[in-house]
Enzyme design. Structure first.
Site, PDB file in Angstrom:
ATOM      1  N   LYS A 169       8.657 -19.180  -7.976  1.00 30.78           N
ATOM      2  CA  LYS A 169       8.302 -17.632  -9.364  1.00 30.78           C
ATOM      3  C   LYS A 169       6.803 -18.163 -10.104  1.00 30.78           C
ATOM      4  O   LYS A 169       7.218 -19.355 -11.271  1.00 30.78           O
ATOM      5  CB  LYS A 169       9.091 -16.947 -10.093  1.00 30.78           C
ATOM      6  CG  LYS A 169       8.822 -15.700 -10.571  1.00 30.78           C
ATOM      7  CD  LYS A 169      10.011 -15.343 -12.079  1.00 30.78           C
ATOM      8  CE  LYS A 169       9.476 -14.015 -12.528  1.00 30.78           C
ATOM      9  NZ  LYS A 169       9.884 -13.758 -13.770  1.00 30.78           N
ATOM     10  N   PHE A 204      -4.615   4.152  14.518  1.00 32.75           N
ATOM     11  CA  PHE A 204      -4.159   5.310  13.419  1.00 32.75           C
ATOM     12  C   PHE A 204      -5.923   4.915  13.223  1.00 32.75           C
ATOM     13  O   PHE A 204      -6.652   3.457  13.002  1.00 32.75           O
ATOM     14  CB  PHE A 204      -3.653   5.571  13.241  1.00 32.75           C
ATOM     15  CG  PHE A 204      -2.290   6.483  13.499  1.00 32.75           C
ATOM     16  CD1 PHE A 204      -2.043   6.264  14.899  1.00 32.75           C
ATOM     17  CD2 PHE A 204      -3.057   7.543  13.227  1.00 32.75           C
ATOM     18  CE1 PHE A 204      -1.010   6.851  15.440  1.00 32.75           C
ATOM     19  CE2 PHE A 204      -1.776   8.459  13.758  1.00 32.75           C
ATOM     20  CZ  PHE A 204      -1.235   8.318  14.637  1.00 32.75           C
ATOM     21  N   PRO A 223      -3.846 -11.207  10.865  1.00 28.90           N
ATOM     22  CA  PRO A 223      -4.288 -10.625  12.550  1.00 28.90           C
ATOM     23  C   PRO A 223      -4.185  -9.499  12.013  1.00 28.90           C
ATOM     24  O   PRO A 223      -3.743  -8.687  11.008  1.00 28.90           O
ATOM     25  CB  PRO A 223      -3.504 -11.206  12.865  1.00 28.90           C
ATOM     26  CG  PRO A 223      -1.425 -11.546  12.418  1.00 28.90           C
ATOM     27  CD  PRO A 223      -2.656 -11.398  10.556  1.00 28.90           C
ATOM     28  N   ASP A 224      -5.240  -8.532  13.200  1.00 31.07           N
ATOM     29  CA  ASP A 224      -5.298  -7.582  13.642  1.00 31.07           C
ATOM     30  C   ASP A 224      -4.233  -6.985  14.938  1.00 31.07           C
ATOM     31  O   ASP A 224      -4.088  -7.169  15.757  1.00 31.07           O
ATOM     32  CB  ASP A 224      -6.900  -7.283  13.961  1.00 31.07           C
ATOM     33  CG  ASP A 224      -7.157  -5.306  13.582  1.00 31.07           C
ATOM     34  OD1 ASP A 224      -5.918  -5.357  14.632  1.00 31.07           O
ATOM     35  OD2 ASP A 224      -7.991  -4.959  13.039  1.00 31.07           O
ATOM     36  N   ILE A 225      -3.260  -6.424  14.457  1.00 30.75           N
ATOM     37  CA  ILE A 225      -2.112  -6.036  15.867  1.00 30.75           C
ATOM     38  C   ILE A 225      -2.683  -5.109  16.838  1.00 30.75           C
ATOM     39  O   ILE A 225      -2.310  -5.525  18.515  1.00 30.75           O
ATOM     40  CB  ILE A 225      -1.022  -5.437  14.985  1.00 30.75           C
ATOM     41  CG1 ILE A 225      -0.321  -5.956  13.725  1.00 30.75           C
ATOM     42  CG2 ILE A 225      -0.122  -5.612  16.365  1.00 30.75           C
ATOM     43  CD1 ILE A 225       0.964  -5.997  12.509  1.00 30.75           C
ATOM     44  N   ASN A 234       0.978  -1.226  -0.161  1.00 32.87           N
ATOM     45  CA  ASN A 234      -0.402  -0.038  -0.153  1.00 32.87           C
ATOM     46  C   ASN A 234       0.740   1.639   0.350  1.00 32.87           C
ATOM     47  O   ASN A 234       2.057   1.046   0.049  1.00 32.87           O
ATOM     48  CB  ASN A 234      -1.245  -0.423   1.033  1.00 32.87           C
ATOM     49  CG  ASN A 234      -0.170  -0.093   2.735  1.00 32.87           C
ATOM     50  OD1 ASN A 234       0.798   0.850   2.099  1.00 32.87           O
ATOM     51  ND2 ASN A 234      -0.482  -0.839   3.440  1.00 32.87           N
ATOM     52  N   LYS A 244     -12.001  -2.342  18.160  1.00 29.68           N
ATOM     53  CA  LYS A 244     -10.461  -2.989  18.237  1.00 29.68           C
ATOM     54  C   LYS A 244      -9.947  -3.245  19.814  1.00 29.68           C
ATOM     55  O   LYS A 244      -8.978  -3.991  20.278  1.00 29.68           O
ATOM     56  CB  LYS A 244      -9.407  -1.545  17.127  1.00 29.68           C
ATOM     57  CG  LYS A 244     -10.455  -1.271  15.884  1.00 29.68           C
ATOM     58  CD  LYS A 244      -8.711  -2.399  15.069  1.00 29.68           C
ATOM     59  CE  LYS A 244      -9.350  -1.924  13.921  1.00 29.68           C
ATOM     60  NZ  LYS A 244      -8.230  -2.039  12.775  1.00 29.68           N
ATOM     61  N   ASP A 281      -4.758  -6.052   5.247  1.00 31.08           N
ATOM     62  CA  ASP A 281      -5.719  -6.551   5.867  1.00 31.08           C
ATOM     63  C   ASP A 281      -6.052  -8.085   5.615  1.00 31.08           C
ATOM     64  O   ASP A 281      -5.826  -8.642   6.536  1.00 31.08           O
ATOM     65  CB  ASP A 281      -7.396  -6.135   5.679  1.00 31.08           C
ATOM     66  CG  ASP A 281      -7.312  -4.474   6.408  1.00 31.08           C
ATOM     67  OD1 ASP A 281      -7.078  -4.926   7.503  1.00 31.08           O
ATOM     68  OD2 ASP A 281      -7.858  -4.124   5.580  1.00 31.08           O
ATOM     69  N   LYS A 299     -14.641   2.323  15.344  1.00 31.59           N
ATOM     70  CA  LYS A 299     -13.649   1.437  15.271  1.00 31.59           C
ATOM     71  C   LYS A 299     -12.952   1.548  16.732  1.00 31.59           C
ATOM     72  O   LYS A 299     -12.044   0.450  16.984  1.00 31.59           O
ATOM     73  CB  LYS A 299     -12.270   2.314  14.528  1.00 31.59           C
ATOM     74  CG  LYS A 299     -11.341   1.345  13.748  1.00 31.59           C
ATOM     75  CD  LYS A 299     -10.609   1.479  12.665  1.00 31.59           C
ATOM     76  CE  LYS A 299     -11.468   1.673  11.186  1.00 31.59           C
ATOM     77  NZ  LYS A 299     -10.534   1.976   9.861  1.00 31.59           N
TER      78      LYS A 299
HETATM   79  N1  CTP Z   1      -4.377  -2.466  12.258  1.00 28.38           N
HETATM   80  C1  CTP Z   1      -3.629  -3.307  12.728  1.00 28.38           C
HETATM   81  N2  CTP Z   1      -3.411  -4.350  12.070  1.00 28.38           N
HETATM   82  C2  CTP Z   1      -4.236  -4.576  11.011  1.00 28.38           C
HETATM   83  C3  CTP Z   1      -5.205  -3.561  10.326  1.00 28.38           C
HETATM   84  C4  CTP Z   1      -5.152  -2.860  10.865  1.00 28.38           C
HETATM   85  O1  CTP Z   1      -3.023  -2.969  13.924  1.00 28.38           O
HETATM   86  N3  CTP Z   1      -4.293  -6.432  10.824  1.00 28.38           N
HETATM   87  C5  CTP Z   1      -4.689  -1.029  13.263  1.00 28.38           C
HETATM   88  C6  CTP Z   1      -3.721  -0.363  11.970  1.00 28.38           C
HETATM   89  O2  CTP Z   1      -2.343  -0.258  12.711  1.00 28.38           O
HETATM   90  C7  CTP Z   1      -4.441   1.057  12.640  1.00 28.38           C
HETATM   91  C8  CTP Z   1      -5.817   1.020  13.444  1.00 28.38           C
HETATM   92  O3  CTP Z   1      -5.597  -0.842  12.907  1.00 28.38           O
HETATM   93  O4  CTP Z   1      -4.113   1.900  13.832  1.00 28.38           O
HETATM   94  C9  CTP Z   1      -7.025   1.009  11.883  1.00 28.38           C
HETATM   95  O5  CTP Z   1      -6.822   0.716  10.894  1.00 28.38           O
HETATM   96  P1  CTP Z   1      -7.400   0.705  10.137  1.00 28.38           P
HETATM   97  O6  CTP Z   1      -7.009   0.114   8.425  1.00 28.38           O
HETATM   98  O7  CTP Z   1      -8.111   1.976   9.354  1.00 28.38           O
HETATM   99  O8  CTP Z   1      -8.154  -0.450  10.009  1.00 28.38           O
HETATM  100  P2  CTP Z   1      -9.078  -1.624   9.123  1.00 28.38           P
HETATM  101  O9  CTP Z   1      -9.847  -2.731  10.590  1.00 28.38           O
HETATM  102  O10 CTP Z   1      -9.012  -1.942   8.488  1.00 28.38           O
HETATM  103  O11 CTP Z   1     -10.426  -1.056   8.817  1.00 28.38           O
HETATM  104  P3  CTP Z   1     -11.231  -0.790   7.497  1.00 28.38           P
HETATM  105  O12 CTP Z   1     -10.489  -0.645   6.826  1.00 28.38           O
HETATM  106  O13 CTP Z   1     -12.693  -1.558   8.176  1.00 28.38           O
HETATM  107  O14 CTP Z   1     -11.635   1.219   7.774  1.00 28.38           O
END
Ligand code: CTP
Length: 396
Positions: A286, A322, A303-305, A208, A340, A276, A336
């Protein structure tokens, strides 16, 4: 905080030298003693008399001054301080430091010292961006030299960009941090930053556009307040700040593992733009085009950290996320925060019309348990400093 410390202040030859007079005033006000060293260039911009008057001490200028050597040799002078500060650090002074020159009093003291050195670079934007200066900066950082600034802004030469010397108050904060004296002294903060790269095969990846600028600024601001910072960064385009423990990762899974390995911590700030999804069927070799037709990628959720840290048995006392939104910023970010399980969300409107994405400024809304707080539009470094100050307050 700085009471009873001695700072050797080397004033280089740049227009920003005038700010050193204010810096000396602030240092003395904080109870520090200042040994001023004026380079030949520095003396073109501020007079020895004004420096000596504010410092309340004599000014050292010459390497081969027999009277000086009789009173205090240059080796002794280089060590009779808790910290050496170079402000302004000109391109020439930085080059001398990186090259190990010792052809005048300032460069000799910098070579001979056994103390930490903090530089506040100041120069024309093109000189700052010149590969030679950036090379020297990398060498100095690698040698453990601390830096503060430069800031971006209008410059005395009429150009705009990075090159302005950090403000005296910022240099004060950096001096405090270098001496381990800030309000976050003894605190450990984890910062995630930058994008992640999710491999498709050994040579391709999904990424990204995150530059990692806000995360790096935040890590620097936390460091400047005395925190021990574990900076876990994806492949960002902005270099990590000096003086923080850097762990470089590529994927979301590796970032999560590094964040967990850094626990326990007093606070965790998740500024990374984590992918995500990752490619579940990434190729071990390759992927070739040809008979097999177009490749079909299958995805698995990463995983969502932020959630992982917020719900962990060793949850830091303060967890901050953030949120980049393009509409209903406060409402989406508030949802959010609840989803979270973190304490604060720093939300910003990244609609193209705001010019925030990839820009130098940020306008954030801080969402806490008490509601939403709109901050004015500020340079990203200033947003970082304000946030770091709030974090210090929350952990006090
Ligand atoms: N974050 C994380 N791990 C992930 C995805 C997001 O730690 N796998 C954290 C980001 O570092 C940030 C926060 O979650 O602090 C929000 O990230 P964002 O991309 O806005 O949230 P999403 O859960 O992806 O929500 P959406 O894309 O539906 O807006």
């Amino acid at each position: 905080m700085l009471a009873g410390r001695r700072i050797t202040l080397i004033i280089g030859g740049g227009i920003a030298a005038y700010k050193c007079l204010e810096l000396i005033r602030l240092l003395r006000g904080a109870g520090s003693a200042v040994t001023p060293v004026l380079t030949a260039g520095g003396a073109q911009f501020v007079t020895p008399l004004s420096v000596a008057a504010l410092a309340g001490e004599r000014v050292f200028q010459d390497l081969f001054d027999l009277k000086d050597e009789a009173e205090m040799g240059h080796i002794e002078l280089s060590r009779a301080a808790d910290l050496l500060v170079v402000a302004p650090a000109t391109a020439d002074l930085m080059a001398k430091m990186a090259g190990g020159h010792a052809d005048d009093l300032a460069s000799t003291l910098l070579m001979a010292t056994d103390k930490r050195v903090l530089i506040a670079p100041a120069m024309n934007v093109r000189m700052w961006e010149h590969p030679a200066t950036q090379r020297n900066l990398a060498m100095l950082t690698g040698d453990g030299v601390l830096t503060v600034g430069p800031n971006a802004g209008d410059m005395a030469c009429g150009e705009f960009g990075p090159g302005r010397m950090a403000e005296p108050s910022e240099i004060m904060a950096a001096i405090g941090a270098a001496l381990g004296d800030g309000p976050l002294k003894g605190r450990h903060v984890i910062v995630t930053s930058g994008p992640t790269h999710e491999p498709i095969d050994p040579v391709r990846y999904i990424a990204n556009r995150s530059s990692g600028a806000q995360g790096a600024a935040l890590a620097a601001a936390l460091r400047d307040l005395g925190a021990r910072v574990s900076f876990i960064t994806g492949p960002a385009s902005v270099p990590p700040p000096a003086g923080v423990a850097v762990t470089r990762v590529e994927t979301a899974v590796a970032m999560r593992d590094a964040a967990l390995a850094a626990l326990p911590a007093d606070a965790a700030i998740c500024a990374a733009a984590v992918a995500d999804w990752r490619v579940a069927n990434a190729g071990a070799q390759k992927i070739k085009k040809g008979a097999a037709g177009l490749p079909v990628l299958e995805f698995a959720e990463n995983p969502d950290i932020l959630t992982t840290l917020s719900t962990h048995a060793q949850r830091p006392a303060l967890v901050v996320g953030f949120a980049a939104e393009t509409e209903d910023v406060a409402a989406h970010a508030t949802a959010k925060r609840a989803r979270k399980g973190c304490d604060w969300i720093v939300a910003n409107d990244v609609s193209p019309a705001t010019g925030i994405m990839g820009g130098a400024e940020n306008a954030v809304t801080l969402i806490t348990a008490d509601g939403a707080e709109d901050w004015p539009r500020l340079p990203k470094a200033e947003v970082a400093r304000r946030l770091a100050a709030r974090i210090a307050e929350a952990l006090a």
